[in-house]
Scaffold this motif. Structure first.
Motif, mmCIF file in Angstrom:
data_model
loop_
_atom_site.group_PDB
_atom_site.id
_atom_site.type_symbol
_atom_site.label_atom_id
_atom_site.label_comp_id
_atom_site.label_asym_id
_atom_site.label_seq_id
_atom_site.Cartn_x
_atom_site.Cartn_y
_atom_site.Cartn_z
ATOM 1 N N GLU A 1 0.822 -1.203 0.000
ATOM 2 C CA GLU A 1 0.000 0.000 0.000
ATOM 3 C C GLU A 1 0.863 1.262 0.000
ATOM 4 O O GLU A 1 0.440 2.292 -0.517
ATOM 5 N N THR A 2 2.047 1.203 0.590
ATOM 6 C CA THR A 2 2.931 2.367 0.629
ATOM 7 C C THR A 2 3.886 2.312 -0.547
ATOM 8 O O THR A 2 4.392 1.243 -0.905
ATOM 9 N N ILE A 3 4.151 3.461 -1.138
ATOM 10 C CA ILE A 3 4.953 3.518 -2.368
ATOM 11 C C ILE A 3 6.157 4.427 -2.148
ATOM 12 O O ILE A 3 6.059 5.489 -1.517
ATOM 13 N N LEU A 4 7.295 3.995 -2.697
ATOM 14 C CA LEU A 4 8.497 4.820 -2.765
ATOM 15 C C LEU A 4 8.763 5.106 -4.239
ATOM 16 O O LEU A 4 9.288 4.259 -4.965
ATOM 17 N N SER A 5 8.350 6.272 -4.685
ATOM 18 C CA SER A 5 8.493 6.610 -6.101
ATOM 19 C C SER A 5 9.669 7.525 -6.384
ATOM 20 O O SER A 5 10.158 7.581 -7.518
ATOM 21 N N ASN A 6 10.121 8.262 -5.380
ATOM 22 C CA ASN A 6 11.233 9.190 -5.578
ATOM 23 C C ASN A 6 12.131 9.162 -4.349
ATOM 24 O O ASN A 6 11.654 9.049 -3.212
ATOM 25 N N PHE A 7 13.420 9.251 -4.604
ATOM 26 C CA PHE A 7 14.382 9.344 -3.510
ATOM 27 C C PHE A 7 14.498 10.798 -3.044
ATOM 28 O O PHE A 7 14.353 11.737 -3.827
ATOM 29 N N SER B 1 21.094 14.461 -9.181
ATOM 30 C CA SER B 1 20.691 14.294 -10.577
ATOM 31 C C SER B 1 20.414 12.823 -10.890
ATOM 32 O O SER B 1 19.441 12.489 -11.573
ATOM 33 N N SER B 2 21.271 11.936 -10.345
ATOM 34 C CA SER B 2 21.071 10.498 -10.572
ATOM 35 C C SER B 2 19.801 10.007 -9.887
ATOM 36 O O SER B 2 19.005 9.262 -10.478
ATOM 37 N N LEU B 3 19.569 10.416 -8.634
ATOM 38 C CA LEU B 3 18.409 9.927 -7.889
ATOM 39 C C LEU B 3 17.104 10.481 -8.441
ATOM 40 O O LEU B 3 16.073 9.779 -8.442
ATOM 41 N N GLU C 1 25.799 4.536 -3.730
ATOM 42 C CA GLU C 1 25.048 3.352 -3.304
ATOM 43 C C GLU C 1 24.613 3.480 -1.849
ATOM 44 O O GLU C 1 23.492 3.084 -1.485
ATOM 45 N N ARG C 2 25.484 4.016 -1.010
ATOM 46 C CA ARG C 2 25.157 4.142 0.413
ATOM 47 C C ARG C 2 23.981 5.094 0.627
ATOM 48 O O ARG C 2 23.113 4.845 1.481
ATOM 49 N N ALA C 3 23.936 6.161 -0.149
ATOM 50 C CA ALA C 3 22.814 7.094 -0.036
ATOM 51 C C ALA C 3 21.511 6.410 -0.430
ATOM 52 O O ALA C 3 20.468 6.601 0.218
ATOM 53 N N GLY D 1 8.165 4.353 -10.083
ATOM 54 C CA GLY D 1 8.590 5.604 -10.686
ATOM 55 C C GLY D 1 10.083 5.742 -10.864
ATOM 56 O O GLY D 1 10.794 4.817 -11.316
ATOM 57 N N ALA D 2 10.605 6.913 -10.498
ATOM 58 C CA ALA D 2 12.028 7.209 -10.688
ATOM 59 C C ALA D 2 12.904 6.301 -9.843
ATOM 60 O O ALA D 2 14.038 5.963 -10.245
ATOM 61 N N ALA D 3 12.410 5.876 -8.671
ATOM 62 C CA ALA D 3 13.198 4.978 -7.824
ATOM 63 C C ALA D 3 13.408 3.633 -8.512
ATOM 64 O O ALA D 3 14.516 3.080 -8.501
ATOM 65 N N LEU D 4 12.356 3.085 -9.123
ATOM 66 C CA LEU D 4 12.492 1.804 -9.826
ATOM 67 C C LEU D 4 13.352 1.957 -11.070
ATOM 68 O O LEU D 4 14.141 1.060 -11.401
#
Length: 743
Positions: A319-325, A372-374, A419-421, A500-503
């Motif tokens: 139900e919870t989404i991580l779409s952007n870092f 910019s990458s994230l 990667e750590r971030a 989204g951008a995270a995937l």
């Protein structure tokens, strides 16, 4: 006079390297060749090209009779064939060579001498050329480079902050890396210098001078054999030995004290002080051999799985989404750089320690690349190459066999920072939403091998307390991290709410990767990396845990409990002694696990899967032989789980014996250098290398032995073994805070 010529590299050619004056010894024409032996023994044994030539004043037949030829052959010096070198028709002038071929000699008559002029051209082999090239090293004098000066020059080479932020992620990364490397080359270019043999650092200039006087006195005594010369030689020898002993004591003390707070460095220092045996002979393997073997090993496993059967992750949507870092601030980026151990590999444009020193002034550019990458979901292409270093699994294994090596990934320090971030934000999202497997102790805050061992010990004690039998199964996966299917992994992330951008970022992170093998200063050609996650990266272990998260429900459906640490999975099942269908339940569970692994393109290694049966009291042993996929798994009398050896009776006798054997071996090594150690240095070595190992092993066993009766039995065995160690060690070497009260 016999001359020795050693060749060393100079530019594109070679020049004759003169020996130190103290090492030039004129060999007499007598049958005694003691000085010749001393001279040859003093040369470095690094297989350098060597030529021995001169007027030996011995006929060829006399060389055989006198034993000189055997002496030279013992140093791998081969004679060169030539015609007569004297006007009387004799061969008195001889040439011996090592590692540069046997040169063809030509002779020319001279009017000024009864000896002929000898000329030849040594032929240096490929091995000789590579050895000569390796004798030249390239170094940078970083101590003469102020970090502030380097930071200013780097900022001058970079575009302005607004212009830099307008660049794409790949262009910004390339520009930043290029500015770092070009600035380092301009301010601190590498300089070539011949590699010199490293003398013992404990020998000062005074000791070198005294040693030269000692050798001169020895040569004088051997030549004249007078009592006065012998007295002078013995007096110098006693004084020199006393001075060397004091220098060694001071040197060992300083080395040990400087490494007292760094365990890895202390262990390496201790090993170097013991003068370990020479390394194994060099193997004939090349970087290409390792690259192809590593590729073929993964391909042999992945070819067993059909791409058409690659399933997507099944399960209820999150139900919870991580779409952007979340974007990173400059202070967060600086902390990620500074608060981590600086590791440097060939992929880094500058040493990581230098990057940490200048990171406050460059954090805006690094944060711009990271954000910019994230935000765009584009992982920099410059970070998609990994260097693979083959590492011999055990020093006792044959170094010429590729299967005795394991691949170790070397990654850029900036890559690990990015990667750590990402890993911090992904872990926080999974933890807050309880999406991580609760029975996975690997790569989680507050979890370790001890928590995994405590989980198993709780099952063992619960079964013993209720008079139940128990079966412990240790699973093993073949090349688990290297064959992770990227499509299945992305599907698992999507199902967990990564959108989204995270995937897209993870998809970019996994795609178009390549690797090169680094072996003895040579690189293999780049090879694509279409499967797997880097085991030595920051993100790799967490992604592997997500990839195998569906394993838990399958195990639980068969009534088994489990606990994992990375790819090490432990299954355990308790049951009444009279139950007879245990073998069938184990076979069914392992069959479903194997099928799940196959669906996820992983391979269960049945040949290394272990089964340990712990009966309740004196109950009869079940026939637990499991046949699965043409493999027969038989129960063993003991099993090693996360470094702790467990036996069916829970006596831990093998674990105790292994621990005390290791402690006794370390104590014997400490005794070898004890005359050169102060009391404080000896105590430090004992506490860090013996007591700590004893406490760690004891804690591992105590994790399983929670009842007072078992603890008393355990400590009785441990006390017996400690008494064996005490026979050859002072009492302070045996001090253990954990055992003090009992002992």
């Amino acid at each position: 006079q016999v001359d020795l010529v050693s060749l060393e590299r100079e530019g594109d050619g070679w020049r004759e390297a003169s020996l130190p004056p103290s090492e030039l010894i004129t060999t007499p024409s007598s049958p005694s060749f003691e000085q010749t032996y001393i001279l040859l023994s003093s040369l470095p044994g690094d297989n350098s090209p060597l030529i021995l030539l001169g007027d030996f004043n011995l006929h060829v037949d006399d060389i055989h009779a006198s034993g000189l030829l055997l002496l030279l052959q013992s140093f791998d010096l081969s004679p060169s064939q030539s015609p007569a070198t004297h006007e009387a028709g004799n061969r008195l002038d001889l040439v011996f060579s090592h590692n540069c071929g046997c040169p063809a000699l030509s002779v020319t008559s001279l009017h000024v001498s009864d000896h002929f002029f000898i000329s030849f051209q040594p032929s240096l082999t490929t091995n000789s050329l590579s050895l000569l090239a390796s004798n030249v090293t390239f170094r940078r004098n970083l101590k003469s480079l102020p970090p502030s000066c380097f930071a200013s020059a780097t900022l001058a080479a970079l575009p302005s902050a607004p212009q830099f932020s307008d660049l794409s992620t790949d262009d910004a990364t390339k520009t930043f890396l290029s500015a770092l490397s070009s600035t380092l080359d301009s301010l601190c270019p590498p300089s070539s210098r011949p590699a010199r043999p490293i003398a013992a650092p404990r020998l000062s200039d005074t000791l070198h001078t005294n040693r030269s006087k000692l050798r001169a006195a020895e040569r004088r005594w051997r030549k004249f054999k007078t009592p006065s010369d012998l007295d002078a030689y013995q007096s110098l020898l006693a004084a020199f030995q006393s001075t060397v002993s004091s220098a060694k004591t001071s040197f060992f003390h300083n080395k040990i004290q400087s490494a007292s707070k760094k365990p890895n460095r202390l262990f390496a220092t201790f090993s170097s002080l013991l003068c370990p045996p020479p390394p194994p002979p060099p193997s004939s393997l090349t970087a290409e051999d390792f690259a192809l073997i590593f590729r073929d090993k993964v391909k042999a496993i992945t070819d067993k799985f059909s791409p058409s059967t690659c399933p997507l992750h099944a399960g209820p949507p999150c139900e919870t989404i991580l779409s952007n870092f979340k974007p990173l601030s400059e202070s967060e980026v600086a902390d990620l750089l500074i608060l981590r151990r600086a590791t440097t590999c060939l992929l880094d444009p500058i040493p990581s320690s230098l990057l940490q020193n200048i990171s406050p002034r460059l954090s805006s550019f690094i944060s711009s690349i990271s954000n910019s990458s994230l935000s765009t979901g584009c992982f920099p292409a410059a970070f998609k190459t990994a260097l693979i270093s083959p590492l011999l699994k055990k020093s006792s294994l044959d170094p010429s066999l590729v299967e005795n090596y394991r691949p170790v990934s070397l990654l850029s320090f900036l890559l690990k920072t990015l990667e750590r971030a990402t890993c911090d934000q992904l872990s926080d999202f999974l933890t807050r939403n309880h999406l991580l497997d609760g029975y996975q102790s690997g790569f989680k805050f507050g979890h370790s091998t001890e928590t995994a061992l405590l989980a198993v010990s709780d099952a063992l004690q619960a079964a013993r307390a209720t008079s139940l039998s128990l079966v412990l199964i240790l699973l093993d996966l073949s090349a688990a991290f290297d064959i992770v299917n990227h499509r299945i992994l992305l599907s698992s992330l999507n199902q967990l709410g990564i959108k989204g951008a995270a995937l897209r970022w993870f998809e970019s992170y996994l795609s178009d990767r390549s690797y090169q093998v680094v072996w003895r200063s040579s690189h293999s050609s780049p090879l694509p990396l279409s499967t797997g996650v880097p085991q030595d990266s920051v993100l790799g272990p967490l992604l592997f845990s997500i990839y195998t998260s569906s394993l838990g429900p399958v195990i639980a459906s068969h009534g088994f409990k489990y606990h994992c640490y990375a790819d090490d999975t432990q299954l355990f099942l308790s049951f009444p002694p009279g139950v007879s269908d245990i073998s069938a339940r184990i076979a069914a569970c392992l069959s479903n696990i194997s099928a799940l692994m196959s669906d996820h393109h992983l391979q269960l290694n049945l040949s290394k899967t272990e089964i340990l049966y712990l009966p309740a009291g004196l109950s009869s042993c079940h026939n637990l032989s499991i046949k699965l996929d043409n493999s027969l798994i038989l129960p063993s009398s003991f099993a090693k789980s996360l470094g702790v050896t467990i036996d069916a009776s829970l006596s831990f006798s093998q674990q105790i014996e292994a621990t005390t054997r290791s402690c006794r071996y370390t104590l014997q090594n400490i005794r070898r250098i004890r005359p050169y150690l102060t009391t404080g240095s000896a105590q430090l070595l004992a506490q860090d290398m013996v007591t700590s190992h004893l406490d760690t092993a004891t804690l591992s066993c105590v994790a399983f032995l929670l009842t007072p009766s078992n603890l008393c039995s355990f400590y009785r065995m441990l006390l017996h073994e400690l008494c064996l160690i005490r026979q050859s060690a002072p009492m302070y070497l045996l001090y253990s805070p954990l055992c003090t009260g009992f002992l």
